[in-house]
Design an enzyme around this catalytic site. Structure first.
Site, mmCIF file in Angstrom:
data_model
loop_
_atom_site.group_PDB
_atom_site.id
_atom_site.type_symbol
_atom_site.label_atom_id
_atom_site.label_comp_id
_atom_site.label_asym_id
_atom_site.label_seq_id
_atom_site.Cartn_x
_atom_site.Cartn_y
_atom_site.Cartn_z
ATOM 1 C CE LYS A 1 3.250 7.443 4.669
ATOM 2 N NZ LYS A 1 2.456 7.393 5.905
ATOM 3 C CD GLU B 1 -6.639 2.195 12.339
ATOM 4 O OE1 GLU B 1 -5.724 3.024 12.176
ATOM 5 O OE2 GLU B 1 -6.415 0.970 12.379
ATOM 6 N NE ARG C 1 33.304 18.131 -10.772
ATOM 7 C CZ ARG C 1 33.431 19.073 -11.701
ATOM 8 N NH1 ARG C 1 34.471 19.895 -11.676
ATOM 9 N NH2 ARG C 1 32.532 19.194 -12.647
ATOM 10 N NE ARG D 1 60.318 30.065 -16.469
ATOM 11 C CZ ARG D 1 60.788 29.003 -15.850
ATOM 12 N NH1 ARG D 1 59.960 28.093 -15.359
ATOM 13 N NH2 ARG D 1 62.081 28.823 -15.713
ATOM 14 C CG ASN E 1 38.477 21.453 -18.369
ATOM 15 O OD1 ASN E 1 38.636 22.538 -17.821
ATOM 16 N ND2 ASN E 1 37.497 20.632 -18.051
ATOM 17 N NE ARG F 1 -0.378 10.756 9.340
ATOM 18 C CZ ARG F 1 -0.713 9.518 9.712
ATOM 19 N NH1 ARG F 1 -0.752 9.204 10.991
ATOM 20 N NH2 ARG F 1 -0.995 8.599 8.808
ATOM 21 C CB THR G 1 -5.517 0.771 4.433
ATOM 22 O OG1 THR G 1 -6.393 0.747 5.574
ATOM 23 C CG2 THR G 1 -4.377 1.721 4.731
ATOM 24 C CG LEU H 1 -1.745 -1.269 1.404
ATOM 25 C CD1 LEU H 1 -2.677 -1.125 2.593
ATOM 26 C CD2 LEU H 1 -2.541 -1.575 0.133
ATOM 27 C CE1 TYR I 1 38.532 20.499 -12.631
ATOM 28 C CE2 TYR I 1 39.425 21.639 -14.541
ATOM 29 C CZ TYR I 1 38.457 20.834 -13.966
ATOM 30 O OH TYR I 1 37.427 20.353 -14.725
HETATM 31 C C1 UD1 Z 1 -2.176 2.105 9.409
HETATM 32 C C2 UD1 Z 1 -3.238 1.190 10.039
HETATM 33 C C3 UD1 Z 1 -2.962 1.054 11.531
HETATM 34 C C4 UD1 Z 1 -1.556 0.517 11.745
HETATM 35 C C5 UD1 Z 1 -0.519 1.384 11.019
HETATM 36 C C6 UD1 Z 1 0.831 0.707 11.038
HETATM 37 C C7 UD1 Z 1 -5.277 1.543 8.744
HETATM 38 C C8 UD1 Z 1 -6.597 2.205 8.681
HETATM 39 N N1 UD1 Z 1 -4.555 1.786 9.820
HETATM 40 O O1 UD1 Z 1 -2.321 3.398 9.998
HETATM 41 O O2 UD1 Z 1 -3.904 0.159 12.110
HETATM 42 O O3 UD1 Z 1 -1.276 0.485 13.129
HETATM 43 O O4 UD1 Z 1 -0.875 1.561 9.627
HETATM 44 O O5 UD1 Z 1 1.833 1.523 10.486
HETATM 45 O O6 UD1 Z 1 -4.939 0.790 7.842
HETATM 46 N N2 UD1 Z 1 -2.535 4.112 1.802
HETATM 47 C C9 UD1 Z 1 -3.025 3.924 0.533
HETATM 48 N N3 UD1 Z 1 -4.243 4.428 0.220
HETATM 49 C C10 UD1 Z 1 -5.035 5.071 1.105
HETATM 50 C C11 UD1 Z 1 -4.532 5.248 2.421
HETATM 51 C C12 UD1 Z 1 -3.293 4.754 2.731
HETATM 52 O O7 UD1 Z 1 -2.350 3.337 -0.313
HETATM 53 O O8 UD1 Z 1 -6.130 5.473 0.732
HETATM 54 C C13 UD1 Z 1 -1.201 3.586 2.132
HETATM 55 C C14 UD1 Z 1 -0.217 4.649 2.597
HETATM 56 O O9 UD1 Z 1 0.573 5.101 1.507
HETATM 57 C C15 UD1 Z 1 0.641 3.904 3.608
HETATM 58 C C16 UD1 Z 1 -0.268 2.794 4.111
HETATM 59 O O10 UD1 Z 1 -1.333 2.695 3.207
HETATM 60 O O11 UD1 Z 1 1.797 3.339 3.020
HETATM 61 C C17 UD1 Z 1 -0.799 3.079 5.508
HETATM 62 O O12 UD1 Z 1 -1.474 4.320 5.507
HETATM 63 P P1 UD1 Z 1 -1.249 5.389 6.650
HETATM 64 O O13 UD1 Z 1 -2.050 6.575 6.357
HETATM 65 O O14 UD1 Z 1 0.191 5.542 6.926
HETATM 66 O O15 UD1 Z 1 -1.938 4.603 7.868
HETATM 67 P P2 UD1 Z 1 -1.595 4.713 9.424
HETATM 68 O O16 UD1 Z 1 -2.304 5.893 9.977
HETATM 69 O O17 UD1 Z 1 -0.132 4.647 9.617
HETATM 70 MG MG MG Z 2 1.483 4.797 8.366
#
Ligand code: UD1
Ligand code: MG
Length: 457
Positions: free
Chosen positions: A23, A155, A333, A440, A386, A16, A79, A9, A366
């Site tokens: 991210k 959550e 370099r 020179r 150069n 944040r 997620t 994911l 250089y």
């Molecule tokens: C999530 C979990 C939480 C867990 C924590 C661990 C959920 C709702 N919560 O929270 O229980 O303790 O991870 O680190 O799953 N992402 C997507 N699409 C979306 C939202 C998120 O692909 O619509 C991806 C983000 O890029 C990320 C991952 O899912 O890599 C987790 O999302 P994030 O927002 O970081 O969830 P947490 O608040 O950390």
């Molecule tokens: Mg997270």
């Protein structure tokens, strides 16, 4: 062994992080977080890795290249919604699916493998990776029933006071029976504080149907760290750095101060090499045995042979031979090759050049776009000219040439084998083999002239 799939994911915007960079592309020890995840999964036997990408998708694809296939999550609705995007790719397959977040770069392939093993051995429909966190703030909490069996995940933002006191957290990594996962996802709603479709809600959906759900609890919370902001990013960097450095020390590399030594994950270092504090070694660097690196040295994407010393210098995208001495305060370099036993001293800059075996540039030079042979001596303050303002030109210096101090070698120019350039020369024409070139103005001494000037003042 059954089919195995992985879904990463990585579509979240990462609000944040307060960053223009996607991210999961924030690097940890030089490698984007999500690439750590993909590389660790690649060590397991999985049939297919699907990465869910959204905002900034193209740049994630570029980074991961052929290591994964991709599906797009147009809108980041949570997620569970993210995993749903993989339905077309995986939904009708039988097997085990590992779901993992792209922002948990520290979970090792050993832990993933142990999670999969437990999942397959117990025949559970879902197995959650959990850990005990001293400070569980921000994580989903594992709710168990009176028998200790997993019931659901709550959550942080939806938890009541009692639930907030739970220290067992959801690492965001799970194993599912693939068909069960995609079926349960259909029933996830977004009725929660954040209005999102939560993947952890799948757990309650399964336990309500009396399906077997288990937890695999790791005793190392650090591994499960989720990087949601820059504070966690620095924490992940610290943990990963410690892991990398300990790996090198166990392999016979001395790190004088590991907490102050920064080595990227793909760097290779030979036995009995000593790394002094303040050194940053990055990219695809290979360092041989018995070298001394640092203090305060930056090396990126270099190949360095045995017993070479590089002190307080910067060396990029170059190949350095054995028994070479570089620094202090040298700048090497890209596209430079320095052969064995060469010496590059203080305040010497070399760019896109070949520097032959046993040759020396000990001070203040250089050297750019040059091809320098063996046993050449570049005197203090000598430079290759150069660049004519439009184009770069080659300076060729053949074996055993002696370039006197403070010479300008105006390229294109060839200094043939065994020749000698007098100090202070500006060389614009080729110098033949074994010749002495002097270019020179002649010195004129005016007897008593200084005395005369002094007396008129
Ligand atoms: C999530 C979990 C939480 C867990 C924590 C661990 C959920 C709702 N919560 O929270 O229980 O303790 O991870 O680190 O799953 N992402 C997507 N699409 C979306 C939202 C998120 O692909 O619509 C991806 C983000 O890029 C990320 C991952 O899912 O890599 C987790 O999302 P994030 O927002 O970081 O969830 P947490 O608040 O950390
Ligand atoms: Mg997270």
């Amino acid at each position: 062994m059954s089919n195995r799939f992985a879904v990463i994911l990585a579509a979240g915007q990462g609000t944040r992080m307060k960053s223009n960079l996607y991210k999961v592309l924030h690097p940890v020890c030089g490698k984007p977080m999500v690439e750590h995840v993909v590389d660790n999964i690649s060590k397991l036997q999985v049939n297919e890795i699907v990465t869910v990408v959204g905002f900034g998708a193209e740049i994630v694809r570029q980074h991961l290249g052929g290591k994964s296939s991709f599906v797009i999550q147009e809108e980041q609705l949570g997620t569970a919604h993210a995993v749903m995007q993989a339905k077309e790719a995986l939904g009708d397959q039988k097997g085990t699916t590992l779901v993992i977040c792209g922002d948990t770069p520290l979970i090792t392939s050993e832990t993933m493998s142990a999670l999969i093993k437990q999942h397959e051995e117990t025949g559970a429909k879902a197995t959650i990776l959990t850990a005990i966190a001293e400070n569980p703030n921000g994580y989903g909490r594992i709710i168990r029933n009176s028998d200790g069996a997993v019931e659901r995940i709550i959550e942080h933002k939806d938890a009541n006071e009692e639930e907030l006191c739970i220290h067992e957290i959801n690492a965001g990594t799970y194993c599912f029976d693939n068909e069960t996962l995609f079926e349960a996802l259909e029933n996830v709603t977004n009725e929660n504080t954040q209005g999102e479709y939560y993947l952890p809600d799948v757990i309650a959906i399964l336990t309500a149907k009396n399906e077997l759900v288990t937890a695999f609890q790791t005793d190392d919370f650090e591994e499960t760290l989720g990087v949601n902001d820059r504070v966690a990013l620095s924490e992940a960097e610290r943990i990963m750095r410690k892991r990398i450095n300990e790996g090198h020390m166990r392999n016979g590399v001395t790190l004088i101060d590991p907490a102050n030594t920064y080595i990227d994950q793909d760097v290779m270092i030979g036995q009995d090499t000593v790394i002094f504090p303040g050194s940053c070694i990055s990219g695809k660097t290979m360092i041989g045995e018995g070298c001394e690196i640092g203090p305060n040295t930056e090396i990126s994407n270099c190949e360095i042979s045995h017993n070479t010393k590089i002190c307080q210098s910067a060396v990029y995208d170059s190949v350095i031979g054995a028994n070479v001495k570089i620094g202090p305060f040298a700048h090497i370099r890209p596209e430079t090759t320095i052969d064995d036993e060469a010496k590059i001293g203080n305040f010497v800059e070399i760019k896109k050049s070949k520097f032959g075996k046993g040759s020396k540039a000990s001070h203040l030079s250089y050297i750019g776009d040059a091809d320098i042979g063996k046993d050449v001596n570049i005197g203090c303050g000598s430079i290759t000219v150069n660049y004519d303002g439009q184009n770069k030109h080659l300076t060729k210096i053949e074996d055993s040439v002696f370039v006197g101090c403070n010479s300008n070698l105006v390229a294109p120019v060839t200094i043939q084998k065994g020749s000698y350039i007098a100090a202070g020369s500006t060389i614009t024409d080729d110098v033949p083999k074994d010749a002495l070139a002097i270019a020179r103005a002649r010195q004129v001494n005016k007897e008593n002239y200084a005395k005369k000037l002094n007396s008129t003042n």
